[in-house]
Motif scaffolding. Structure first.
Motif, short mmCIF file in Angstrom:
data_model
loop_
_atom_site.label_atom_id
_atom_site.label_comp_id
_atom_site.label_asym_id
_atom_site.label_seq_id
_atom_site.Cartn_x
_atom_site.Cartn_y
_atom_site.Cartn_z
N ASN A 1 0.83 -1.19 0.00
CA ASN A 1 0.00 0.00 0.00
C ASN A 1 0.88 1.26 0.00
OD1 ASN A 1 -1.72 2.12 0.70
ND2 ASN A 1 -2.81 0.95 2.25
N ARG A 2 0.83 2.03 -1.07
CA ARG A 2 1.66 3.22 -1.21
C ARG A 2 1.43 4.24 -0.08
NH1 ARG A 2 4.28 5.46 -5.44
NH2 ARG A 2 3.24 4.22 -7.02
N HIS A 3 0.25 4.23 0.50
CA HIS A 3 -0.05 5.16 1.58
C HIS A 3 0.73 4.84 2.85
CE1 HIS A 3 -3.16 6.98 -0.81
NE2 HIS A 3 -3.66 5.80 -1.07
N ARG A 4 1.37 3.69 2.91
CA ARG A 4 2.16 3.29 4.07
C ARG A 4 3.66 3.36 3.76
NH1 ARG A 4 -0.49 4.19 8.22
NH2 ARG A 4 0.29 2.48 9.44
N LEU A 5 4.02 4.15 2.76
CA LEU A 5 5.41 4.27 2.33
C LEU A 5 6.34 4.70 3.47
CD1 LEU A 5 7.26 4.08 -0.17
CD2 LEU A 5 6.78 6.47 -0.61
N LYS A 6 5.93 5.68 4.27
CA LYS A 6 6.78 6.15 5.36
C LYS A 6 7.03 5.05 6.38
CE LYS A 6 5.40 10.98 5.05
NZ LYS A 6 4.67 12.07 5.69
N VAL A 7 6.01 4.26 6.66
CA VAL A 7 6.16 3.17 7.62
C VAL A 7 7.12 2.12 7.09
CG1 VAL A 7 4.96 1.34 8.88
CG2 VAL A 7 3.86 3.56 8.58
#
Length: 126
Positions: free
Chosen positions: A64-70
């Motif tokens: 999931n690209r929205h969890r890139l920072k994680v």
């Protein structure tokens, strides 16, 4: 270390656990992973690609690209663990420093309040 990256649409979840990376298709023990790095998928795609380099080759794991920072933070922590193992130093970071880093992730909306609270309790042995 524990990071759970939820899936999105047809992209399954994955998790960075204490001693392994777990994906839908495969489990990668950290001591067998040679490198982890992120590549981008097609523009405007809901996912990015985690490349897992190990003795048997390189696997592409969509996430999931929205969890890139994680995922970036998990890779950073994995690298630190590997460096500490090579130097034969303790792998435990100061729990208060880890909580500070987690708070920064929470403030950036890279992790949820629930994830923050769970990890904080774990670090403080509560």
């Amino acid at each position: 270390m524990f990071y759970e990256i939820e899936g999105i649409g047809t992209i399954p979840p994955m998790s960075f656990e204490d001693d392994q990376l777990v994906t839908e298709r495969k489990t990668y023990p950290y001591d067998q992973i040679k490198d982890l790095y992120i590549t981008n998928s097609a523009a405007f795609s809901p996912y990015a690609i985690l490349k897992v380099k190990y003795d048997g080759g390189v696997d592409s794991v969509p996430f999931n690209r929205h969890r890139l920072k994680v995922v970036k933070h998990a890779i950073k922590e994995w690298r630190l663990l590997q460096t500490n193992k090579e130097k034969k130093q303790p792998t435990d970071l100061d729990p208060y420093q880890q909580i500070k880093e987690l708070k920064e992730l929470l403030d950036m909306d890279a992790i949820t309040q629930e994830e923050y609270d769970k990890k904080k309790k774990e670090l403080l042995d509560l």
